[in-house]
Motif scaffolding. Structure first.
Motif, short mmCIF file in Angstrom:
data_model
loop_
_atom_site.label_atom_id
_atom_site.label_comp_id
_atom_site.label_asym_id
_atom_site.label_seq_id
_atom_site.Cartn_x
_atom_site.Cartn_y
_atom_site.Cartn_z
N LEU A 113 0.86 -1.18 0.00
CA LEU A 113 0.00 0.00 0.00
C LEU A 113 0.90 1.23 0.00
O LEU A 113 1.74 1.40 0.88
N THR A 144 2.00 6.05 4.32
CA THR A 144 2.94 4.92 4.33
C THR A 144 4.35 5.38 3.97
O THR A 144 5.32 4.82 4.48
N VAL A 160 3.73 -1.09 4.67
CA VAL A 160 2.35 -1.51 4.80
C VAL A 160 1.98 -2.35 3.58
O VAL A 160 2.25 -1.96 2.44
N PHE A 161 1.36 -3.50 3.84
CA PHE A 161 0.95 -4.42 2.78
C PHE A 161 -0.51 -4.80 2.97
O PHE A 161 -0.97 -4.93 4.10
N GLU A 162 -1.20 -5.01 1.85
CA GLU A 162 -2.52 -5.63 1.92
C GLU A 162 -2.28 -7.13 1.97
O GLU A 162 -1.51 -7.66 1.17
N THR A 176 -7.10 -12.17 4.33
CA THR A 176 -7.87 -11.99 5.56
C THR A 176 -7.64 -13.11 6.56
O THR A 176 -7.87 -12.92 7.76
N ASN A 219 -7.63 -5.00 10.77
CA ASN A 219 -8.77 -5.42 9.96
C ASN A 219 -9.54 -4.17 9.56
O ASN A 219 -9.97 -3.40 10.42
N VAL A 220 -9.74 -3.98 8.25
CA VAL A 220 -10.43 -2.80 7.73
C VAL A 220 -11.83 -3.22 7.28
O VAL A 220 -11.97 -4.10 6.43
N SER A 239 -11.07 -5.87 4.27
CA SER A 239 -9.69 -6.17 3.91
C SER A 239 -8.84 -6.18 5.18
O SER A 239 -9.33 -5.92 6.28
N ARG A 240 -7.57 -6.47 5.00
CA ARG A 240 -6.65 -6.57 6.13
C ARG A 240 -5.32 -5.96 5.73
O ARG A 240 -4.82 -6.22 4.64
N LYS A 241 -4.76 -5.13 6.61
CA LYS A 241 -3.48 -4.49 6.36
C LYS A 241 -2.46 -4.98 7.39
O LYS A 241 -2.81 -5.20 8.54
N TYR A 251 1.22 -3.88 9.04
CA TYR A 251 2.30 -2.92 9.22
C TYR A 251 3.53 -3.71 9.64
O TYR A 251 3.55 -4.27 10.73
#
Length: 98
Positions: free
Chosen positions: A14, A19, A30-32, A35, A61-62, A79-81, A83
């Motif tokens: 991301l 970022t 930061v990566f996507e 889940t 968790n987004v 989605s989920r990120k 760090y």
């Protein structure tokens, strides 16, 4: 773990102003991610794909937003990120093109 599994865990980096600031200040990327990926899976995938030493992984968790598409309501997917904090002196070139 094979490469197909690694790439299914790490979906995409991301890139935004936030970022970019994290990369400069605290050496965080930061990566996507998938889940269902765990912190241990993410750490192992980043270390193997980019040949770096990961110090810490924080996961967020987004929740998807409700949005209007044309004349009906729809919902964006959850989605989920991740760090990822790297060791001092380590870096990842997230702008590299394949």
């Amino acid at each position: 773990m094979n490469d197909a599994k690694l790439y299914s865990i790490i979906r995409a980096p991301l890139v935004s102003e936030k970022t970019a600031r994290l990369q400069e200040v605290s050496n965080q990327y930061v990566f996507e991610v998938a889940t269902d990926a765990t912190k241990a899976d993410i750490k192992q995938a980043i270390e193997k794909l980019f040949a770096v030493k990961v110090e810490a992984v924080n996961v967020v968790n987004v929740k998807g937003k409700n949005k209007a598409f044309k004349f009906r309501m729809g919902r964006r997917a959850d989605s989920r990120k991740a760090y990822v904090t790297l060791a001092d002196g380590q870096s990842i070139d997230v702008m590299a093109t394949a």
